[in-house]
Design a protein around this motif. Structure first.
Motif, PDB file in Angstrom:
ATOM      1  N   GLY A  16       0.824  -1.193   0.000  1.00 29.13           N
ATOM      2  CA  GLY A  16       0.000   0.000   0.000  1.00 29.13           C
ATOM      3  C   GLY A  16       0.861   1.246   0.000  1.00 29.13           C
ATOM      4  N   LEU A  17       0.768   2.038  -1.069  1.00 25.89           N
ATOM      5  CA  LEU A  17       1.589   3.247  -1.189  1.00 25.89           C
ATOM      6  C   LEU A  17       0.722   4.498  -1.219  1.00 25.89           C
ATOM      7  N   GLY A  18      -0.320   4.482  -0.391  1.00 22.97           N
ATOM      8  CA  GLY A  18      -1.127   5.683  -0.179  1.00 22.97           C
ATOM      9  C   GLY A  18      -0.430   6.617   0.787  1.00 22.97           C
ATOM     10  N   ARG A  19      -1.200   7.355   1.576  1.00 26.08           N
ATOM     11  CA  ARG A  19      -0.604   8.364   2.449  1.00 26.08           C
ATOM     12  C   ARG A  19       0.305   7.739   3.503  1.00 26.08           C
ATOM     13  N   LEU A  20      -0.161   6.684   4.184  1.00 29.97           N
ATOM     14  CA  LEU A  20       0.673   6.071   5.206  1.00 29.97           C
ATOM     15  C   LEU A  20       1.844   5.312   4.583  1.00 29.97           C
ATOM     16  N   GLY A  21       1.565   4.491   3.576  1.00 33.46           N
ATOM     17  CA  GLY A  21       2.643   3.722   2.957  1.00 33.46           C
ATOM     18  C   GLY A  21       3.728   4.599   2.371  1.00 33.46           C
ATOM     19  N   SER A  22       3.331   5.688   1.718  1.00 34.19           N
ATOM     20  CA  SER A  22       4.315   6.622   1.155  1.00 34.19           C
ATOM     21  C   SER A  22       5.124   7.299   2.256  1.00 34.19           C
ATOM     22  N   ALA A  23       4.472   7.605   3.386  1.00 31.20           N
ATOM     23  CA  ALA A  23       5.190   8.208   4.506  1.00 31.20           C
ATOM     24  C   ALA A  23       6.183   7.225   5.109  1.00 31.20           C
ATOM     25  N   ARG A  25       7.686   4.864   3.497  1.00 30.16           N
ATOM     26  CA  ARG A  25       8.780   4.795   2.520  1.00 30.16           C
ATOM     27  C   ARG A  25       9.713   5.995   2.662  1.00 30.16           C
ATOM     28  N   ALA A  26       9.155   7.190   2.877  1.00 28.01           N
ATOM     29  CA  ALA A  26       9.969   8.397   3.026  1.00 28.01           C
ATOM     30  C   ALA A  26      10.808   8.341   4.301  1.00 28.01           C
ATOM     31  N   VAL A  27      10.228   7.848   5.387  1.00 25.04           N
ATOM     32  CA  VAL A  27      10.979   7.733   6.635  1.00 25.04           C
ATOM     33  C   VAL A  27      12.103   6.709   6.481  1.00 25.04           C
ATOM     34  N   SER A 108       0.646   5.876  16.803  1.00 28.73           N
ATOM     35  CA  SER A 108       1.386   6.977  17.417  1.00 28.73           C
ATOM     36  C   SER A 108       1.603   6.759  18.913  1.00 28.73           C
ATOM     37  N   PHE A 109       2.737   7.251  19.387  1.00 26.99           N
ATOM     38  CA  PHE A 109       3.072   7.165  20.806  1.00 26.99           C
ATOM     39  C   PHE A 109       2.131   8.032  21.637  1.00 26.99           C
ATOM     40  N   ARG A 206       6.588   6.648  11.589  1.00 29.98           N
ATOM     41  CA  ARG A 206       7.645   6.297  12.543  1.00 29.98           C
ATOM     42  C   ARG A 206       7.149   5.264  13.548  1.00 29.98           C
ATOM     43  N   GLY A 207       5.880   5.330  13.900  1.00 26.39           N
ATOM     44  CA  GLY A 207       5.307   4.307  14.763  1.00 26.39           C
ATOM     45  C   GLY A 207       5.316   2.941  14.097  1.00 26.39           C
ATOM     46  N   ALA A 208       5.040   2.909  12.794  1.00 29.88           N
ATOM     47  CA  ALA A 208       5.060   1.637  12.061  1.00 29.88           C
ATOM     48  C   ALA A 208       6.457   1.031  12.053  1.00 29.88           C
ATOM     49  N   LEU A 209       7.474   1.874  11.916  1.00 26.93           N
ATOM     50  CA  LEU A 209       8.847   1.356  11.935  1.00 26.93           C
ATOM     51  C   LEU A 209       9.255   0.897  13.330  1.00 26.93           C
ATOM     52  N   ALA A 210       8.769   1.595  14.372  1.00 28.02           N
ATOM     53  CA  ALA A 210       9.020   1.125  15.737  1.00 28.02           C
ATOM     54  C   ALA A 210       8.397  -0.248  15.954  1.00 28.02           C
TER      55      ALA A 210
END
Length: 238
Positions: A16-23, A25-27, A108-109, A206-210
């Motif tokens: 999924g490369l919508g708003r969250l997926g693209s974010a 990828r950018a992070v 999110s934290f 960033r939460g997804a990567l955590a």
């Protein structure tokens, strides 16, 4: 799709490369994390290697492919799609018998702290101090689900901690991305508002990567972001 794990460093797959997926990828690009798999409606599945963790930021329609990939390659999953059917939630739990799965209703934290504050409040606001409690959520126009999964989760957290249901859940569709969630406790002549605002998709990314970092070393099982942040904050205190 490749059968070979990626070599060296942390690797991520993004569905999924919508708003969250693209974010996400950018992070990943910003902090040097290699994205070795992407999947979207437009491009299909593009994979250079098997990732350490798969982050699903797509839609319910992609769920069977996501589960098949994670089961077939034994890849941990961070599941960020909240509007799944009961059958799909059951399938996610079945996958967790073989790989770690993080059910990420909210990444999110700040939301994690908001839920912990609700539990703290419930422990003290009893008897003569018993409040009327409500939940309000705001998302931009176009948000499909009313109320949001996060608003329902907040209401559920309060009910579980206090033994009392919230009096109302108000949903609003207006304003800027990304979201606001507010828990309000009202007594005679006073009120307490615990509001959490997210203004950038970088926050949940960033939460997804955590969560991915946590899942990478976890045992099979189904957990929520509450478990992830409980564990990560406990490590910080030791």
């Amino acid at each position: 799709m490749p059968e070979t794990p990626a070599a060296g460093g942390r690797t991520i797959g993004i569905v999924g490369l919508g708003r969250l997926g693209s974010a996400v990828r950018a992070v990943c690009r910003a902090d040097g994390t290699r994205v070795c798999l992407t999947a979207s409606r437009r491009t299909g599945w593009l994979a250079e290697a098997v990732p350490d963790v798969l982050i699903d930021a797509s839609a319910p329609e992609a769920h069977p492919d996501v589960l098949d990939y994670c089961a077939g390659h034994r890849v941990p999953l961070v599941a960020c799609v909240s509007n799944l059917s009961d059958t799909q939630w059951k399938a996610l739990a079945e996958l967790a018998a073989t790989v770690p799965v993080v059910r990420a209703t909210n990444l999110s934290f700040g939301h994690y702290l908001q839920a912990r504050i609700a539990e703290f409040t419930a422990a003290y606001a009893t008897g003569r101090f018993d409040p009327v409690t409500t939940v309000r959520e705001r998302h931009p126009l176009g948000k499909a689900h009313r109320p949001s999964a996060t608003a329902l989760a907040l209401a559920g957290t309060w009910a579980a901690a206090s033994g009392r249901e919230v009096a109302d859940i108000a949903d609003e569709r207006s304003g800027l991305p990304v979201s606001e969630h507010e828990l309000t406790h009202t007594w005679d002549g006073e009120s307490l508002h615990v509001r959490h605002h997210v203004g950038s998709w970088t926050v949940p990314a960033r939460g997804a990567l955590a969560a991915a970092d946590w899942a990478r070393a976890a045992a099979p099982g189904l957990v929520t972001m509450r478990t992830v942040y409980d564990d990560l904050t406990a490590r910080n205190r030791t």
